[in-house]
Design an enzyme around this catalytic site. Sequence first.
Site, PDB file in Angstrom:
ATOM      1  N   HIS A   1       3.795 -43.601  47.264  1.00 40.55           N
ATOM      2  CA  HIS A   1       3.939 -43.948  45.856  1.00 40.55           C
ATOM      3  C   HIS A   1       2.884 -43.167  45.076  1.00 40.55           C
ATOM      4  O   HIS A   1       1.702 -43.208  45.413  1.00 40.55           O
ATOM      5  CB  HIS A   1       3.766 -45.455  45.639  1.00 40.55           C
ATOM      6  CG  HIS A   1       3.858 -45.846  44.213  1.00 40.55           C
ATOM      7  ND1 HIS A   1       2.944 -46.665  43.629  1.00 40.55           N
ATOM      8  CD2 HIS A   1       4.745 -45.511  43.250  1.00 40.55           C
ATOM      9  CE1 HIS A   1       3.263 -46.831  42.351  1.00 40.55           C
ATOM     10  NE2 HIS A   1       4.356 -46.138  42.109  1.00 40.55           N
ATOM     11  N   ASP A   2       3.296 -42.429  44.055  1.00 42.56           N
ATOM     12  CA  ASP A   2       2.380 -41.513  43.380  1.00 42.56           C
ATOM     13  C   ASP A   2       1.160 -42.215  42.793  1.00 42.56           C
ATOM     14  O   ASP A   2       0.034 -41.751  42.943  1.00 42.56           O
ATOM     15  CB  ASP A   2       3.102 -40.672  42.326  1.00 42.56           C
ATOM     16  CG  ASP A   2       3.829 -41.488  41.271  1.00 42.56           C
ATOM     17  OD1 ASP A   2       4.011 -42.711  41.444  1.00 42.56           O
ATOM     18  OD2 ASP A   2       4.241 -40.899  40.261  1.00 42.56           O
ATOM     19  N   THR A   3       1.348 -43.367  42.147  1.00 46.18           N
ATOM     20  CA  THR A   3       0.203 -44.075  41.589  1.00 46.18           C
ATOM     21  C   THR A   3      -0.696 -44.594  42.700  1.00 46.18           C
ATOM     22  O   THR A   3      -1.919 -44.482  42.626  1.00 46.18           O
ATOM     23  CB  THR A   3       0.658 -45.237  40.685  1.00 46.18           C
ATOM     24  OG1 THR A   3       1.485 -44.709  39.651  1.00 46.18           O
ATOM     25  CG2 THR A   3      -0.520 -45.957  40.075  1.00 46.18           C
TER      26      THR A   3
END
Length: 189
Positions: free
Chosen positions: A98-100
């Site tokens: 997940h990028d965040t």
Amino acid sequence: YDEKINGRLDGVTDMLMIPEYLMWKLCGVKAREYTNATTMGMVNAETGEFDLEIVERLGYPAHLFPKLSQPGTVLGNLRPEIAAAVGGNCQVVLCVTHDTGSAVEGIPMEGNHPYISSGTWSLLGVKTPKPITDSGSEKANYSNEGGGRCKGLCVICRPAKCPARLFLHAGGFRLHQKSRLRGFQKRRG
């Protein structure tokens, strides 16, 4: 859900999110990664696995939601044809997909300090050792999203949708809306 309603899940044997698909193409192992799965709203905050009651209520085939794998899991080596094309072999390791979550894991911080992650959208959050699922967090519309190390979780809200005063009790911080994002203060007492 549209895929289910329109019959596009008939005969489907697997569902991989884009990072998982790319890792499968690299090493041939299909794994469902925890942090990205938490963004779907279908992971049980207590068990850290897909919540099969939610899956069932949505009418999805349960086999599309198997056991989740944690970041750091070694999936395997590169497929032989890829190793030959790049001139060597290496292990494919499941990362925080997940990028965040990946951005937050890169912040060198100790404890429950607040963070702001800004990219295609902005998030305000804290790392917590476990999800915050009390009635106050529900009322404030917080989201629990999985983190990497130590199963830390990002408790987040979008700054534009934060309540007038944001109290993050686990972290001991509050945000005063008047002063926007400059107003972090350590809660006293």
